[in-house]
Design an enzyme around this catalytic site. Structure first.
Site, PDB file in Angstrom:
ATOM      1  N   CYS A  80       1.000  -1.273  -0.179  1.00 41.10           N
ATOM      2  CA  CYS A  80      -0.184  -0.088  -0.076  1.00 41.10           C
ATOM      3  C   CYS A  80       1.013   1.208  -0.030  1.00 41.10           C
ATOM      4  CB  CYS A  80      -0.973  -0.071   1.293  1.00 41.10           C
ATOM      5  SG  CYS A  80      -2.320   1.088   1.235  1.00 41.10           S
ATOM      6  N   HIS A 167      -3.624  -5.720   1.080  1.00 42.49           N
ATOM      7  CA  HIS A 167      -3.044  -5.825   2.534  1.00 42.49           C
ATOM      8  C   HIS A 167      -3.093  -7.356   2.788  1.00 42.49           C
ATOM      9  CE1 HIS A 167      -2.699  -1.940   3.879  1.00 42.49           C
ATOM     10  NE2 HIS A 167      -3.723  -1.519   3.159  1.00 42.49           N
ATOM     11  N   GLU A 169      -1.806  -8.925   4.998  1.00 45.03           N
ATOM     12  CA  GLU A 169      -1.798  -9.444   6.224  1.00 45.03           C
ATOM     13  C   GLU A 169      -3.207  -9.570   7.193  1.00 45.03           C
ATOM     14  OE1 GLU A 169      -0.970  -6.338   4.795  1.00 45.03           O
ATOM     15  OE2 GLU A 169      -1.376  -4.888   6.190  1.00 45.03           O
TER      16      GLU A 169
END
Ligand code: XMP
Length: 516
Positions: A80, A167, A169
């Site tokens: 990002c 993302h 994660e």
């Protein structure tokens, strides 16, 4: 040990990136985004991840990666904002997107790349960005595209830099951990040498070398974190060197002080200092309804009592160990990158005693890079019993933040009585371990009811039960209606001061887990 450096630019999920990489067996360490990699780590760093950030590359003073990091010669993954900085610096164009991409987005893979080994075309990623890549720098190639036709993954000509707009994660991103594994293992060739057993060995060694023969004071709150720290310290140092101090604020759950003392004894502690300070806490909290003021009063009093007692008992000159978790740090705005926003003040982070010890290099915080469930795993590796490691988190200010309005001994007693029934029922119904955190909240209102043939004006208790991975976000626990109805009935039957029970159905965000 082979390490992936996760550089934090103020993202609330930087630690989560590290944790996901560790889940793949590769050690990851979170470092400040704007500094060079510390000298002692340079040889161990096999790859670098640049985290996201609440900042925009167009803002003055937005954080930037130190130039030395990009010339280390190891692969770089920008996530990002991490990607946007690279593109911006390399002469590409990052622009405020007309449409923000937020939430699920199916990605089209355009080119094969080791980052996407084993990941199917059309997998669902998770986006959260306002700025987008409008033009790639020369030599950069698009690897994947979002549903809205925006670049979702790119690489530079040599493939030494890859960047993704989504993302990996967060748990909603399909193949997210797989993608981070591809980066750490297939691209960076980092050895999968990390495990909790290995963490314990390293942590013990660090504690021994740090503390030497000096005494170590462990501040015990009664929760999982400080118990695990105590167990870790006691497993590394002789009992005679370790002092455990527990302040009974009178704001604990019913029966908690007795339970804590028993656990500490079982850990082989030789010096347990239990301080009964209930009356002082109640006196200072009387007539104080403001949540932040209550937190401040409790934090300050905690610290003065600790200091008085340490002086009286002539302990505490040496090291201080405490179970601060990473989430405590970010929620207090003390994340590595210092860009995270303050949500609530946590007294264990801002305490002057802790600050003083930190400044003097006398603070040991062996859990500060772990998530709650990693701490539980650590506790299990140390041999702590399941009912101790499985306990729900409990906030430092205790029941004070669950008694809305002013705290009084009477209100504490009512809340303890209701809460004890709630927790007891959850254990009996085998629901306790399915829930991240459950507790009662005593509301600052009374409501009308009937008791026998009379009108009664009774207290209101809210039940909270949430599921979560790390406390950063949470969903409401979906009780079977029979369970919640029976629990509610038991509370109103057995606690005469409570006339009504409600169930809190708010998730986090927008609500927080605690009510104050
Ligand atoms: P919130 O309410 O912010 O809570 O969603 C997230 C997690 O943190 C705990 N919590 C605290 N823990 N001191 C602590 O040690 C505090 O002041 C504090 N406030 C919240 C909360 O119980 C949940 O697990």
């Amino acid at each position: 040990m082979d390490t992936i450096a996760v550089l934090d630019f103020g993202s609330q999920t930087a630690q989560l990136i590290g944790r996901r990489i560790r889940e793949c067996g590769v050690y990851a360490e979170i470092l400040s985004g704007t500094d060079p990699i510390p000298e002692h780590l340079i040889d161990q760093v096999k790859g670098v991840v640049l985290s996201g950030s609440p900042s925009s590359v167009h803002e003055d003073g937005s954080p930037r990666v130190h130039p030395s990091v990009l010339s280390l010669g190891v692969p770089v993954l920008g996530i990002c904002y991490g990607l946007q900085q690279i593109v911006h610096e390399a002469g590409g164009r990052v622009s405020r997107a007309e449409r923000r991409e937020y939430g699920r987005s199916r990605l089209q893979l355009h080119q094969e790349h080791a980052l996407f080994n084993g990941v199917p075309d059309g997998f669902v990623s998770w986006m959260s960005h306002g700025d987008s890549l409008a033009e790639l720098p020369q030599g950069f190639v698009m690897l994947a595209e979002s549903e809205h036709g925006l670049p979702a993954a790119v690489r530079n000509a040599e493939s030494s830099i890859v960047g993704i707009q989504f993302h990996p994660e967060v748990s909603h991103c399909e193949y997210g951990t797989h993608i981070l594994r591809n980066f750490a293992v297939d691209i960076c060739h980092a050895a999968q040498a990390w495990s909790m057993e290995q963490y314990v060995d390293t942590a013990r060694e660090t504690i021994r070398t740090t503390a030497g023969s000096e005494s170590v004071l462990v501040l015990i709150s009664g929760g999982v974190d400080s118990t695990v720290v105590a167990a870790l310290i006691l497993s590394a140092l002789p009992g005679s060197q370790v002092h455990l101090m527990y302040v009974d604020t009178g704001l604990m759950r019913a029966g908690e002080t007795e339970e804590v003392t028993k656990t500490l004894e079982q850990l082989g502690a030789e010096h347990i200092h239990v301080i009964d300070a209930q009356d002082r806490f109640y006196a200072e909290l009387a007539g104080k309804p403001d949540p932040e003021e209550k937190r401040r009063i409790i934090g300050d009093l905690f610290i003065s009592i600790q200091q008085e007692e340490l002086a009286k008992r002539q302990i505490g000159e040496g090291f201080l160990a405490q179970g601060t978790l990473y989430t405590d740090m970010i929620e207090s705005g003390k994340g590595v990158g210092t860009y995270a926003k303050v949500i609530k003040s946590h007294h264990n982070v801002r305490s002057p005693l802790v600050q003083k010890k930190r400044d003097e290099g006398l603070l040991i915080e062996p859990l500060s890079w772990l998530y709650k469930d990693e701490v539980r795993e650590l506790g299990r590796v140390l041999g702590l019993p399941e009912h101790v490691v499985g306990r729900h988190p409990f906030p430092g200010p205790g029941l004070a933040v669950r008694i809305l309005g002013a705290v009084s001994p009477e209100r504490v007693r009512v809340l303890q009585a209701a809460d004890r029934i709630y927790i007891d029922e959850l254990r009996k119904r085998r629901l306790y371990d399915e829930i991240w955190q459950a507790f009662c909240v005593l509301l600052p209102v009374s409501s009308v009811g009937v008791a026998g043939d009379d009108r009664a004006y009774g207290g209101v208790v809210a039940l909270r039960a949430v599921v979560s991975v790390d406390g950063m976000t949470a969903d409401v626990y979906p009780f079977e209606s029979r369970d919640i109805l029976e629990i509610s009935a038991r509370i109103t039957n057995e606690v005469p001061e409570v006339g009504r029970v409600v169930y809190d159905v708010s998730s986090k965000p927008p609500a927080t887990i605690e009510w104050e």
